[in-house]
Scaffold this motif. Structure first.
Motif, PDB file in Angstrom:
ATOM      1  N   SER A  75      47.471  42.561   4.965  1.00 12.55           N
ATOM      2  CA  SER A  75      46.163  41.890   5.054  1.00 12.55           C
ATOM      3  C   SER A  75      45.120  42.757   5.754  1.00 12.55           C
ATOM      4  CB  SER A  75      46.294  40.547   5.778  1.00 12.55           C
ATOM      5  OG  SER A  75      46.670  40.734   7.139  1.00 12.55           O
ATOM      6  N   HIS A  76      45.499  43.416   6.843  1.00 16.08           N
ATOM      7  CA  HIS A  76      44.563  44.292   7.553  1.00 16.08           C
ATOM      8  C   HIS A  76      45.319  45.215   8.491  1.00 16.08           C
ATOM      9  CE1 HIS A  76      45.048  41.054  10.489  1.00 16.08           C
ATOM     10  NE2 HIS A  76      44.374  41.730  11.398  1.00 16.08           N
ATOM     11  N   GLY A  77      44.611  46.142   9.090  1.00 18.88           N
ATOM     12  CA  GLY A  77      45.274  47.253   9.765  1.00 18.88           C
ATOM     13  C   GLY A  77      45.589  47.067  11.230  1.00 18.88           C
ATOM     14  N   HIS A  78      45.532  45.849  11.757  1.00 22.50           N
ATOM     15  CA  HIS A  78      45.864  45.661  13.166  1.00 22.50           C
ATOM     16  C   HIS A  78      47.380  45.710  13.365  1.00 22.50           C
ATOM     17  CE1 HIS A  78      41.753  43.578  14.075  1.00 22.50           C
ATOM     18  NE2 HIS A  78      41.676  44.897  14.020  1.00 22.50           N
ATOM     19  N   LYS A  79      47.745  46.184  14.565  1.00 19.31           N
ATOM     20  CA  LYS A  79      49.154  46.456  14.846  1.00 19.31           C
ATOM     21  C   LYS A  79      50.072  45.241  14.634  1.00 19.31           C
ATOM     22  CE  LYS A  79      51.768  48.641  18.573  1.00 19.31           C
ATOM     23  NZ  LYS A  79      51.712  49.082  19.980  1.00 19.31           N
ATOM     24  N   GLY A 134      36.217  38.937   7.418  1.00 23.09           N
ATOM     25  CA  GLY A 134      35.292  38.766   8.546  1.00 23.09           C
ATOM     26  C   GLY A 134      35.904  39.127   9.884  1.00 23.09           C
ATOM     27  N   HIS A 135      36.875  40.029   9.870  1.00 26.75           N
ATOM     28  CA  HIS A 135      37.674  40.250  11.083  1.00 26.75           C
ATOM     29  C   HIS A 135      37.867  41.723  11.424  1.00 26.75           C
ATOM     30  CE1 HIS A 135      41.108  39.521  13.836  1.00 26.75           C
ATOM     31  NE2 HIS A 135      41.731  40.481  13.174  1.00 26.75           N
ATOM     32  N   ALA A 136      38.019  42.563  10.402  1.00 27.74           N
ATOM     33  CA  ALA A 136      38.330  43.974  10.676  1.00 27.74           C
ATOM     34  C   ALA A 136      37.961  44.811   9.450  1.00 27.74           C
ATOM     35  CB  ALA A 136      39.819  44.138  10.976  1.00 27.74           C
TER      36      ALA A 136
HETATM   37 ZN   LIG Z   1      43.716  41.210  13.414  1.00 30.37          ZN
END
Ligand SMILES: [Zn+2]
Length: 379
Positions: A75-79, A134-136
């Motif tokens: 979904s996105h690149g956060h750890k 809308g987050h990263a």
């Molecule tokens: Zn995140």
């Protein structure tokens, strides 16, 4: 092949069917804050949604009984959504699907297939619709045309002044929704009202994720008329990317302010102005050394704005009174999560990334949708 994909059609043969049963397994990330990891089983295919690490740092999902996958969709690149890639070998090294912006941050040797940042694509024969979260940078929510529809929001927010958000338009009987803030319901304007006075009184250090709310908070200060904004190298890099390669994730009308910010923000050099430095909890990056430098000094003020895991500098400094905690919304407040579930006509909502103790409050808020934190869930 799982037995869940087979049915006896009366011919004495076990056939693989494309119309269910479809199953969602909640491997990790539901019932408590933890790494995101879910598995969708449908029509003989097995897709993993996110493969995170932590919080707390180092915690990996237990995938021992997951078996080989056909794909990992990110979904996105956060750890906490992508930090568990070391487990891929255990999962048969499946192809990884991610948006181009997210893929850039993944290991070079990974076989990555592109997901549109907004649009419809085909993943292993399944129709997948994505939209900006809308987050990263590069972050998306994912809608799967499986059963009566499955929406996985990943992390999302509709309040960001920087990151664009596309509301999901397709119905989804099952909605796996980021509820990181559980039943917290304050709008982001209140976050700003609480934060701004700190910056009026004197220098302030904000440990932030560079590829998340860091650039966003800086942008808000710029819009408020502040020009004494200082950032670490990681935040500066993301700012530059948001002005050049990552514009697809930026809200329309923000470009000029963002370019002004990238031109205005200076390197951090002593305790002055508004300083933004990664990482968010002070365990690594520039904020780690700045916190070590300033933990026992009278200035600057230190304000953490995100989730604080136990045994981190963030946790320690807040507990000993040296730092403050003021949330900056990067996840949905309750009213937004409830509206989303209503809009997609969710029959069942699975609240993710919050504690099981909030289940009753969430069940009340999401009614008449059913709310569960227990899997596997039939799709
Ligand atoms: Zn995140």
């Amino acid at each position: 092949m799982s037995d869940a994909f087979r049915r006896n059609d009366g011919t004495g043969k076990q056939n693989i069917v494309s119309a269910g049963p479809h199953t969602l397994r909640l491997v990790s990330g539901v019932g408590r804050k933890g790494p995101a990891c879910f598995v969708v089983e449908t029509a003989g295919k097995r897709l993993m949604l996110d493969l995170g690490q932590g919080p707390p740092s180092g915690l990996l999902p237990d995938v021992d009984d997951v078996g080989p996958l056909d794909a990992l969709v990110i979904s996105h690149g956060h750890k906490d959504h992508v930090g568990g890639l070391s487990l891929l070998a255990k999962l048969g090294n499946p192809p990884v699907y991610a948006t181009e912006i997210v893929a850039r941050g993944l290991p070079q040797d990974l076989q990555v297939r592109p997901l549109p940042i907004s649009g419809t694509s085909d993943v292993l024969g399944i129709e997948v619709t994505t939209g900006r979260n809308g987050h990263a940078p590069g972050g998306v929510w994912l809608h799967f045309a499986i059963g009566a529809g499955l929406l996985y929001t990943g992390d999302w927010s509709k309040e960001s002044i920087l990151y664009a958000y596309d509301p999901p338009a397709k119905t989804a009987a099952i909605a796996l929704v980021d509820c990181s803030y559980a039943d917290y319901d304050r709008p982001i304007g209140e976050c700003w009202s609480a934060l701004e006075p700190f910056a009026e009184r004197g220098p302030v250090l904000l440990p932030v994720p560079a590829n998340g709310r860091g650039p966003e908070i800086a942008l808000e200060f710029l819009r408020y008329g502040r020009t004494d904004i200082y950032v670490d190298d990681a935040t500066r890099r993301v700012l530059r990317q948001l002005c050049t390669t990552d514009t697809a994730s930026v809200r329309s009308g923000v470009d000029d302010d963002l370019k002004a910010l990238a031109a205005t923000a200076k390197p951090i050099d002593g305790a002055r102005g508004i300083m933004l430095a990664a990482s968010a909890d002070g365990t690594s990056g520039a904020s780690k050394s700045l916190l070590e430098q300033w933990e026992h000094a009278g200035a600057p003020a230190i304000v953490f704005t995100g989730y604080r895991a136990p045994d981190t500098p963030a946790d320690r400094l807040i507990k000993n009174g040296r730092a403050h905690f003021l949330r900056w919304n990067v996840h949905p407040r309750l009213a937004d999560a409830v509206a989303l579930a209503h809009d997609v006509k969710a029959k069942t909502v699975i609240p993710a990334f919050c504690d099981r103790s909030r289940l009753d409050a969430l069940a009340q808020a999401f009614a008449p949708s059913q709310v569960t934190m227990d899997g596997p869930v039939k799709l």
